[in-house]
Design an enzyme around this catalytic site. Structure first.
Site, short mmCIF file in Angstrom:
data_model
loop_
_atom_site.label_atom_id
_atom_site.label_comp_id
_atom_site.label_asym_id
_atom_site.label_seq_id
_atom_site.Cartn_x
_atom_site.Cartn_y
_atom_site.Cartn_z
N ALA A 97 1.67 -4.31 -8.29
CA ALA A 97 1.30 -5.66 -7.90
C ALA A 97 1.60 -5.77 -6.41
O ALA A 97 2.62 -5.25 -5.95
CB ALA A 97 2.13 -6.66 -8.68
N SER A 156 3.99 -4.19 -12.07
CA SER A 156 4.35 -5.50 -12.62
C SER A 156 3.19 -6.13 -13.35
O SER A 156 2.10 -6.27 -12.79
CB SER A 156 4.76 -6.46 -11.48
OG SER A 156 5.85 -5.95 -10.79
N MET A 214 6.71 -3.62 -3.20
CA MET A 214 8.09 -3.12 -3.17
C MET A 214 8.26 -1.82 -3.95
O MET A 214 9.35 -1.53 -4.46
CB MET A 214 9.04 -4.18 -3.74
CG MET A 214 8.95 -5.53 -3.06
SD MET A 214 9.96 -6.74 -3.90
CE MET A 214 9.39 -8.26 -3.13
N SER A 215 7.19 -1.05 -4.05
CA SER A 215 7.28 0.17 -4.88
C SER A 215 6.32 1.23 -4.35
O SER A 215 5.87 1.18 -3.21
CB SER A 215 6.91 -0.18 -6.32
OG SER A 215 5.55 -0.56 -6.40
N HIS A 242 7.71 -14.67 -8.23
CA HIS A 242 7.53 -13.60 -9.22
C HIS A 242 6.67 -14.04 -10.41
O HIS A 242 5.92 -13.25 -10.98
CB HIS A 242 8.92 -13.15 -9.70
CG HIS A 242 8.90 -11.91 -10.56
ND1 HIS A 242 8.32 -10.72 -10.15
CD2 HIS A 242 9.37 -11.68 -11.81
CE1 HIS A 242 8.45 -9.81 -11.11
NE2 HIS A 242 9.08 -10.37 -12.14
N HIS A 280 12.87 0.03 -9.16
CA HIS A 280 12.67 -0.24 -7.74
C HIS A 280 13.96 0.03 -6.97
O HIS A 280 15.06 -0.16 -7.49
CB HIS A 280 12.28 -1.72 -7.54
CG HIS A 280 11.07 -2.12 -8.30
ND1 HIS A 280 11.11 -2.45 -9.63
CD2 HIS A 280 9.78 -2.25 -7.91
CE1 HIS A 280 9.90 -2.75 -10.04
NE2 HIS A 280 9.06 -2.65 -9.03
N HIS A 298 9.27 -5.77 -16.60
CA HIS A 298 9.25 -4.30 -16.55
C HIS A 298 9.97 -3.73 -17.76
O HIS A 298 11.19 -3.67 -17.80
CB HIS A 298 9.94 -3.79 -15.27
CG HIS A 298 9.06 -3.87 -14.07
ND1 HIS A 298 8.28 -2.82 -13.66
CD2 HIS A 298 8.81 -4.88 -13.23
CE1 HIS A 298 7.60 -3.19 -12.59
NE2 HIS A 298 7.89 -4.44 -12.32
N TYR A 347 15.17 -1.85 -4.74
CA TYR A 347 15.97 -3.07 -4.56
C TYR A 347 16.92 -3.34 -5.72
O TYR A 347 17.82 -4.16 -5.61
CB TYR A 347 15.07 -4.30 -4.31
CG TYR A 347 14.13 -4.66 -5.44
CD1 TYR A 347 14.59 -5.21 -6.63
CD2 TYR A 347 12.77 -4.46 -5.30
CE1 TYR A 347 13.73 -5.52 -7.66
CE2 TYR A 347 11.90 -4.79 -6.32
CZ TYR A 347 12.39 -5.31 -7.50
OH TYR A 347 11.53 -5.62 -8.51
N GLU A 348 16.73 -2.63 -6.84
CA GLU A 348 17.63 -2.82 -7.97
C GLU A 348 18.98 -2.15 -7.73
O GLU A 348 19.90 -2.28 -8.53
CB GLU A 348 16.99 -2.27 -9.25
CG GLU A 348 15.76 -3.05 -9.68
CD GLU A 348 15.09 -2.45 -10.90
OE1 GLU A 348 15.70 -2.46 -11.98
OE2 GLU A 348 13.94 -1.98 -10.79
N ASN A 402 -1.00 -12.29 -5.21
CA ASN A 402 -0.72 -13.47 -4.38
C ASN A 402 -1.18 -13.18 -2.96
O ASN A 402 -1.37 -12.01 -2.60
CB ASN A 402 0.78 -13.80 -4.39
CG ASN A 402 1.63 -12.64 -3.92
OD1 ASN A 402 1.72 -11.61 -4.58
ND2 ASN A 402 2.23 -12.79 -2.76
#
Ligand code: HPA
Length: 289
Positions: A120, A37, A224-225, A262, A90, A68, A92-93, A248
């Site tokens: 990220a 990201s 998440m990846s 995000h 990802h 992305h 989650y998509e 973050n």
């Protein structure tokens, strides 16, 4: 439901995709790079760039997330022939865990030997600041604990063994190379750590209790990846280097104003993007392949 549990593309299908790509580009990449990201600007440094959109590759997963893009960029970076994924997909998509890692198998059959993965991540380690970098020493593939792993299903030995070891997933020589390269570049204003990345499937950011738990079990950063791609890369014999940009701080306390979002992730990515580009290019320049 098939998208969640899915299955891997067959060796023949992956080979066909790779063969098709090789008819469309002159470059013969030995290093593959996945941009996380906000880190897609790395693609702008590629010389003699040849580009293919994911949409134009039959069966290739296409990202739906803001920030992305979806392009394979071929060319030279740090003097080495590379293929760079500008944008990744990802789990989650709604894309199967197998499909999230398909591009790595395609890279393998394009001739890639070394994989650089960037992402990220939220900092769980209390000494990490926003904008710091973390060299991945190891990972915890939490979705894998519940069976979400890209190697689930019938194994094809042409990719790799049924039971691959992952205890040396992140090559020591590449981690050492990153540290010495960073020292030579003399970065200032941020720290470069070495730590453990934990993958959750997302897309919701973590609760306070989850962050505390992840930290307690040894995770320094959360995202998440990455884990599916790294597992598939290790399975097919690639050397792997992983780099997280801490975008973050994970929220570890109740009743604070702090929340993950995000926009903050993308902004931190853009701010440190130039340094990540410099580090990756300099590593490639002096890398023995
Ligand atoms: N959690 C999960 N994924 C992330 C985060 C986070 O805090 N930051 C960037 N990706």
């Amino acid at each position: 439901m098939t998208e969640i549990t899915g299955g891997a593309e067959s060796y023949e299908e992956v080979k066909k995709t790779a063969a098709d790509i090789l008819t469309r580009v002159k470059c013969r990449p030995v290093v593959g790079i996945v941009c996380g990201s906000g880190l897609g600007e790395l693609a702008d440094m590629v010389q003699d760039a040849e580009t293919i959109s994911y949409e134009d590759i039959p069966g290739f997963p296409v990202s739906t997330v803001a920030g992305h893009a979806g392009k394979l960029v071929f060319g030279k970076l740090g003097g080495k022939p590379v293929v760079l994924m500008k944008g990744r997909v990802h789990f989650y998509e709604g894309i199967s865990i197998h499909k999230t890692a398909l591009p790595i198998r395609v890279m393998k059959l394009l001739g890639v030997k070394i994989l650089f993965v960037t992402n990220a991540a939220g900092g769980l380690n209390q000494s990490y600041e926003i904008g710091d970098l973390m060299i991945l020493k190891d990972h915890i593939n939490l979705p894998g604990f519940a069976g979400m792993t890209p190697l689930r299903g019938q194994n094809d030995e042409r990719f790799g063994p049924r039971f691959p070891a992952t205890s040396k997933a992140y090559a020591k020589r590449l981690r050492d190379h990153a540290k010495s390269t960073a020292k030579t570049l003399g970065f200032e204003g941020f720290n470069i750590h070495e730590g453990v990345y934990c993958m959750l499937s997302g897309p919701s950011y973590e609760t306070v209790a989850e962050c505390r738990f992840l930290n307690m079990v040894g995770s320094d950063a959360v995202g998440m990846s990455t884990c599916p791609e790294v597992i598939v890369a290790v399975h097919c014999g690639m050397e792997v280097f992983g780099l997280s940009l801490i975008t973050n701080k994970a929220v570890m306390e109740y009743d604070t104003e702090q929340v993950a979002n995000h926009k903050e992730v993308l902004e931190a990515g853009l701010k440190r993007s130039k340094d990540v580009q410099k580090l990756v290019a300099a590593m490639l320049e002096t890398l023995e392949i």
